[in-house]
Design a protein around this motif. Structure first.
Motif, mmCIF file in Angstrom:
data_model
loop_
_atom_site.group_PDB
_atom_site.id
_atom_site.type_symbol
_atom_site.label_atom_id
_atom_site.label_comp_id
_atom_site.label_asym_id
_atom_site.label_seq_id
_atom_site.Cartn_x
_atom_site.Cartn_y
_atom_site.Cartn_z
ATOM 1 N N GLY A 132 11.237 23.189 -9.206
ATOM 2 C CA GLY A 132 12.255 23.145 -10.252
ATOM 3 C C GLY A 132 13.494 22.387 -9.828
ATOM 4 O O GLY A 132 14.137 21.722 -10.650
ATOM 5 N N LEU A 133 13.814 22.456 -8.530
ATOM 6 C CA LEU A 133 15.006 21.773 -8.043
ATOM 7 C C LEU A 133 14.872 20.260 -8.161
ATOM 8 O O LEU A 133 15.858 19.566 -8.443
ATOM 9 C CB LEU A 133 15.279 22.180 -6.599
ATOM 10 C CG LEU A 133 16.607 21.766 -5.978
ATOM 11 C CD1 LEU A 133 17.786 22.207 -6.831
ATOM 12 C CD2 LEU A 133 16.733 22.327 -4.564
ATOM 13 N N ARG A 134 13.667 19.741 -7.965
ATOM 14 C CA ARG A 134 13.487 18.300 -8.164
ATOM 15 C C ARG A 134 13.754 17.925 -9.622
ATOM 16 O O ARG A 134 14.423 16.912 -9.898
ATOM 17 C CB ARG A 134 12.075 17.862 -7.774
ATOM 18 C CG ARG A 134 11.808 16.397 -8.144
ATOM 19 C CD ARG A 134 10.560 15.837 -7.498
ATOM 20 N NE ARG A 134 9.361 16.602 -7.806
ATOM 21 C CZ ARG A 134 8.165 16.328 -7.271
ATOM 22 N NH1 ARG A 134 8.022 15.330 -6.408
ATOM 23 N NH2 ARG A 134 7.121 17.054 -7.588
ATOM 24 N N ASN A 135 13.269 18.720 -10.552
ATOM 25 C CA ASN A 135 13.510 18.383 -11.957
ATOM 26 C C ASN A 135 14.937 18.691 -12.384
ATOM 27 O O ASN A 135 15.460 18.044 -13.301
ATOM 28 C CB ASN A 135 12.493 19.088 -12.855
ATOM 29 C CG ASN A 135 11.272 18.219 -13.116
ATOM 30 O OD1 ASN A 135 11.206 17.078 -12.672
ATOM 31 N ND2 ASN A 135 10.300 18.751 -13.838
ATOM 32 N N LEU A 136 15.588 19.656 -11.745
ATOM 33 C CA LEU A 136 17.021 19.849 -11.999
ATOM 34 C C LEU A 136 17.787 18.611 -11.553
ATOM 35 O O LEU A 136 18.740 18.184 -12.233
ATOM 36 C CB LEU A 136 17.532 21.082 -11.261
ATOM 37 C CG LEU A 136 19.033 21.356 -11.382
ATOM 38 C CD1 LEU A 136 19.444 21.601 -12.834
ATOM 39 C CD2 LEU A 136 19.438 22.541 -10.499
ATOM 40 N N THR A 137 17.393 18.028 -10.435
ATOM 41 C CA THR A 137 18.007 16.785 -9.956
ATOM 42 C C THR A 137 17.876 15.694 -11.012
ATOM 43 O O THR A 137 18.824 14.945 -11.285
ATOM 44 C CB THR A 137 17.334 16.347 -8.639
ATOM 45 O OG1 THR A 137 17.501 17.382 -7.668
ATOM 46 C CG2 THR A 137 17.919 15.048 -8.126
ATOM 47 N N ILE B 105 13.946 12.319 -1.874
ATOM 48 C CA ILE B 105 13.511 11.595 -0.689
ATOM 49 C C ILE B 105 12.826 12.573 0.263
ATOM 50 O O ILE B 105 13.448 13.524 0.739
ATOM 51 C CB ILE B 105 14.704 10.931 0.029
ATOM 52 C CG1 ILE B 105 15.591 10.159 -0.967
ATOM 53 C CG2 ILE B 105 14.226 10.050 1.167
ATOM 54 C CD1 ILE B 105 14.895 9.040 -1.686
ATOM 55 N N PHE B 106 11.549 12.346 0.533
ATOM 56 C CA PHE B 106 10.808 13.225 1.437
ATOM 57 C C PHE B 106 11.026 12.770 2.881
ATOM 58 O O PHE B 106 10.769 11.616 3.230
ATOM 59 C CB PHE B 106 9.323 13.218 1.091
ATOM 60 C CG PHE B 106 9.006 14.043 -0.127
ATOM 61 C CD1 PHE B 106 8.479 15.322 0.011
ATOM 62 C CD2 PHE B 106 9.273 13.567 -1.400
ATOM 63 C CE1 PHE B 106 8.209 16.102 -1.105
ATOM 64 C CE2 PHE B 106 9.003 14.336 -2.525
ATOM 65 C CZ PHE B 106 8.471 15.612 -2.381
ATOM 66 N N GLN C 49 7.556 21.760 -0.171
ATOM 67 C CA GLN C 49 7.008 22.617 -1.219
ATOM 68 C C GLN C 49 7.521 22.230 -2.610
ATOM 69 O O GLN C 49 7.137 22.838 -3.606
ATOM 70 C CB GLN C 49 7.327 24.082 -0.915
ATOM 71 C CG GLN C 49 6.255 24.785 -0.110
ATOM 72 C CD GLN C 49 6.276 24.403 1.359
ATOM 73 O OE1 GLN C 49 7.349 24.364 1.981
ATOM 74 N NE2 GLN C 49 5.125 24.132 1.928
ATOM 75 N N THR C 50 8.350 21.220 -2.676
ATOM 76 C CA THR C 50 8.657 20.593 -3.960
ATOM 77 C C THR C 50 7.397 19.941 -4.523
ATOM 78 O O THR C 50 7.228 19.853 -5.744
ATOM 79 C CB THR C 50 9.755 19.524 -3.759
ATOM 80 O OG1 THR C 50 10.966 20.186 -3.386
ATOM 81 C CG2 THR C 50 10.001 18.716 -5.018
ATOM 82 N N PRO D 103 7.425 32.087 -5.251
ATOM 83 C CA PRO D 103 8.767 31.855 -5.817
ATOM 84 C C PRO D 103 9.479 30.673 -5.179
ATOM 85 O O PRO D 103 10.194 29.928 -5.864
ATOM 86 C CB PRO D 103 9.512 33.169 -5.565
ATOM 87 C CG PRO D 103 8.713 33.911 -4.562
ATOM 88 C CD PRO D 103 7.308 33.446 -4.678
ATOM 89 N N TYR D 104 9.273 30.475 -3.884
ATOM 90 C CA TYR D 104 9.885 29.342 -3.193
ATOM 91 C C TYR D 104 9.314 28.025 -3.703
ATOM 92 O O TYR D 104 10.060 27.074 -3.975
ATOM 93 C CB TYR D 104 9.643 29.487 -1.685
ATOM 94 C CG TYR D 104 10.326 28.453 -0.824
ATOM 95 C CD1 TYR D 104 11.653 28.613 -0.439
ATOM 96 C CD2 TYR D 104 9.642 27.319 -0.371
ATOM 97 C CE1 TYR D 104 12.285 27.676 0.373
ATOM 98 C CE2 TYR D 104 10.264 26.385 0.438
ATOM 99 C CZ TYR D 104 11.581 26.562 0.813
ATOM 100 O OH TYR D 104 12.192 25.637 1.613
ATOM 101 N N VAL D 105 7.995 27.971 -3.863
ATOM 102 C CA VAL D 105 7.349 26.767 -4.391
ATOM 103 C C VAL D 105 7.864 26.458 -5.797
ATOM 104 O O VAL D 105 8.173 25.305 -6.127
ATOM 105 C CB VAL D 105 5.815 26.938 -4.395
ATOM 106 C CG1 VAL D 105 5.140 25.787 -5.131
ATOM 107 C CG2 VAL D 105 5.273 27.031 -2.967
ATOM 108 N N ALA D 106 7.942 27.496 -6.630
ATOM 109 C CA ALA D 106 8.423 27.295 -8.008
ATOM 110 C C ALA D 106 9.878 26.831 -8.013
ATOM 111 O O ALA D 106 10.258 25.940 -8.787
ATOM 112 C CB ALA D 106 8.277 28.591 -8.802
#
Length: 261
Positions: free
Chosen positions: A171-176, A251-252, A154-155, A164-167
């Motif tokens: 966001g976690l990918r861009n925080l990375t 990494i998926f 869902q990233t 909210p989980y999708v968002a």
């Protein structure tokens, strides 16, 4: 980097690793994978009872001193700072952080309470910022450190009722990426792992749902659910010297789900 055998590149002996949300499920399996590679592991959770059970169960499989635990609230800045400081003082210099803590909440957006939106975003995204920042405060002066953020398919994808989980996972990918932009020059590697649908005790009800299970198998080119073992190898790789020039990547690990229509 000194010359090493290939197996030596993946050796985590002497490294200290914190895995948030690791009293059960994926986090617990990732902690075991890191410990199998030689790391000294600190389990984390908010339920002291569940965490203690996980600690005792895992400690029985490893030498004395290789498994520790610390209960603290990853969504609270003060608790995150105290938790990381405790590890630094009582276990050793933190080399590896796996930001795994997360929750889910399934409600259509038109019916979603803002409090539930905030709760998911705080747990799944803000916690990675809070704990990651505290870890980086210690890692940067030492010139090395590994931060691994656990994302999700869902990233990159979306499903109804989990906005909210999708968002948060997007966001976690861009925080990375943001962590990489600021901290890579100090010797840190920050990357993400995006699991597909993983068969754990917490997803057993979905596996048992014939219609949903059929959808997963048909939607995944590998034609199976993932296992926690499928995630341990990529986690060890990103935690090890073998990934020293990998930075800002997600990494998926999804059996091909995100590459097909």
């Amino acid at each position: 980097m000194k010359n090493k055998t290939m197996s030596g590149l993946f050796d985590l002996t002497g490294r200290v690793a914190l895995v948030t949300g690791s009293s059960r499920g994926i986090g617990n399996a990732l902690a075991k994978g890191l410990a199998d590679a030689g790391a000294t592991v600190v389990l984390n959770g908010i339920s002291t009872e569940r965490l203690e059970k996980a600690h005792q169960a895992m400690a029985a499989d490893y030498p004395v001193g290789r498994v520790h635990s610390r209960a603290f609230d990853v969504t609270d800045a003060g608790s995150a700072a105290e938790g990381v400081a405790w590890i630094e003082q009582n276990v050793g210099p933190l080399d590896i952080l796996v930001n795994n803590a997360g929750i889910q909440h399934r409600v259509p957006m038109l019916e979603l309470d803002v409090k539930d939106w905030d709760r998911v975003i705080t747990t799944d995204l803000t916690s990675a910022f809070l704990v990651g920042r505290e870890a980086a405060r210690h890692m940067i002066p030492r010139g090395h450190g590994k931060i691994i953020n656990i994302c999700s398919v869902q990233t990159d994808l979306a499903r109804p009722t989990i906005a909210p989980y999708v968002a948060a996972k997007g966001g976690l990918r861009n925080l990375t990426r943001a962590m990489t932009a600021e901290w890579a020059a100090s010797g840190l590697q920050i990357n993400g792992i995006a699991p597909g649908y993983i068969h754990t005790e917490m997803t057993q009800n979905l596996v048992d749902d014939a219609d949903f299970n059929s959808w997963i198998l048909g939607r995944t080119p590998a034609n199976r659910w993932g296992t926690t073992a499928d995630l341990a190898g990529p986690t060890v790789w990103l935690a090890s010297q073998a990934s020293n020039f990998v930075n800002g990547q997600t990494i998926f690990v999804d059996g091909g789900m995100t590459v097909v229509v």
